[in-house]
Design a protein around this motif. Structure first.
Motif, PDB file in Angstrom:
ATOM      1  N   UNK A 173     -20.049 -39.784 -16.678  1.00  0.00           N
ATOM      2  CA  UNK A 173     -21.637 -39.566 -17.442  1.00  0.00           C
ATOM      3  C   UNK A 173     -20.497 -39.454 -18.252  1.00  0.00           C
ATOM      4  N   UNK A 174     -21.238 -40.393 -19.812  1.00  0.00           N
ATOM      5  CA  UNK A 174     -20.214 -40.504 -20.777  1.00  0.00           C
ATOM      6  C   UNK A 174     -20.523 -39.044 -21.016  1.00  0.00           C
TER       7      UNK A 174
ATOM      8  N   UNK B 191     -14.535 -33.819 -16.260  1.00  0.00           N
ATOM      9  CA  UNK B 191     -13.192 -33.556 -16.198  1.00  0.00           C
ATOM     10  C   UNK B 191     -12.143 -34.937 -15.893  1.00  0.00           C
ATOM     11  N   UNK B 192     -12.855 -36.050 -17.419  1.00  0.00           N
ATOM     12  CA  UNK B 192     -12.182 -36.802 -17.141  1.00  0.00           C
ATOM     13  C   UNK B 192     -12.497 -37.435 -18.392  1.00  0.00           C
ATOM     14  N   UNK B 193     -11.625 -36.195 -19.198  1.00  0.00           N
ATOM     15  CA  UNK B 193     -11.928 -35.760 -21.240  1.00  0.00           C
ATOM     16  C   UNK B 193     -12.261 -37.718 -21.053  1.00  0.00           C
ATOM     17  N   UNK B 194     -13.253 -37.876 -21.902  1.00  0.00           N
ATOM     18  CA  UNK B 194     -14.286 -36.307 -21.934  1.00  0.00           C
ATOM     19  C   UNK B 194     -15.638 -36.842 -20.945  1.00  0.00           C
TER      20      UNK B 194
ATOM     21  N   UNK C 143     -17.753 -34.078 -11.720  1.00  0.00           N
ATOM     22  CA  UNK C 143     -17.297 -32.401 -12.048  1.00  0.00           C
ATOM     23  C   UNK C 143     -16.364 -31.643 -11.665  1.00  0.00           C
ATOM     24  N   UNK C 144     -15.911 -30.897 -12.214  1.00  0.00           N
ATOM     25  CA  UNK C 144     -14.250 -30.187 -11.805  1.00  0.00           C
ATOM     26  C   UNK C 144     -14.797 -29.884 -10.552  1.00  0.00           C
ATOM     27  N   UNK C 145     -15.687 -29.432  -9.664  1.00  0.00           N
ATOM     28  CA  UNK C 145     -16.239 -28.876  -9.237  1.00  0.00           C
ATOM     29  C   UNK C 145     -17.111 -29.845  -8.039  1.00  0.00           C
ATOM     30  N   UNK C 146     -16.234 -30.818  -7.633  1.00  0.00           N
ATOM     31  CA  UNK C 146     -18.275 -32.175  -7.732  1.00  0.00           C
ATOM     32  C   UNK C 146     -17.666 -31.558  -5.586  1.00  0.00           C
ATOM     33  N   UNK C 147     -18.401 -32.564  -5.170  1.00  0.00           N
ATOM     34  CA  UNK C 147     -18.573 -32.372  -3.319  1.00  0.00           C
ATOM     35  C   UNK C 147     -17.519 -33.080  -2.866  1.00  0.00           C
ATOM     36  N   UNK C 148     -16.549 -33.242  -3.222  1.00  0.00           N
ATOM     37  CA  UNK C 148     -15.245 -33.944  -2.691  1.00  0.00           C
ATOM     38  C   UNK C 148     -14.155 -32.567  -2.454  1.00  0.00           C
ATOM     39  N   UNK C 149     -14.635 -31.415  -3.073  1.00  0.00           N
ATOM     40  CA  UNK C 149     -13.738 -30.540  -3.650  1.00  0.00           C
ATOM     41  C   UNK C 149     -14.630 -28.912  -2.679  1.00  0.00           C
ATOM     42  N   UNK C 150     -15.569 -29.057  -2.313  1.00  0.00           N
ATOM     43  CA  UNK C 150     -16.435 -28.174  -0.483  1.00  0.00           C
ATOM     44  C   UNK C 150     -16.064 -28.215   0.126  1.00  0.00           C
ATOM     45  N   UNK C 151     -15.802 -27.444   1.320  1.00  0.00           N
ATOM     46  CA  UNK C 151     -15.751 -27.873   2.280  1.00  0.00           C
ATOM     47  C   UNK C 151     -17.475 -28.043   3.329  1.00  0.00           C
TER      48      UNK C 151
END
Length: 99
Positions: free
Chosen positions: A35-36, A52-55, A61-69
């Motif tokens: 998302x620009x 999380x991929x400036x800008x 984002x920083x806590x995307x679904x790939x980073x949750x259990x």
């Protein structure tokens, strides 16, 4: 002629995924791609996201679904085995502010 083989990249332990992962086996969400500038407008409201991929905001984002259990549940159905994954994403999670 070569030999065919199955290959899967990943880590041996859950902790390794939680520390840092290049999206191995990831469930991508809340959205896929970028998302620009980490902003979007919906129904006249501007939402600013964690970047999380400036800008930009990438793959949730920083806590995307790939980073949750996720909670996993094996199911047996008439169509064969299935895997049900659940995670409760709170309203506003990863939104820094609304204007």
């Amino acid at each position: 002629m070569g030999t065919s083989a199955t290959s899967c990249s990943g880590y041996d332990k859950l902790d390794d995924y939680l520390k840092s992962s290049p999206y191995f086996g990831a469930l991508i969400g809340r959205y896929g791609n970028r998302i620009a500038r980490g902003k979007f407008i919906l129904d006249g409201v501007t939402y600013t996201l964690a970047t999380n991929n400036y800008p930009n905001a990438l793959h949730g984002g920083k806590q995307g679904f790939d980073k949750v259990v996720w909670t996993a549940k094996a199911l047996k159905t008439v169509d064969g085995p299935q895997l049900e994954l659940t995670y409760f994403s709170k309203d506003g999670e990863e939104v820094i502010r609304e204007t």
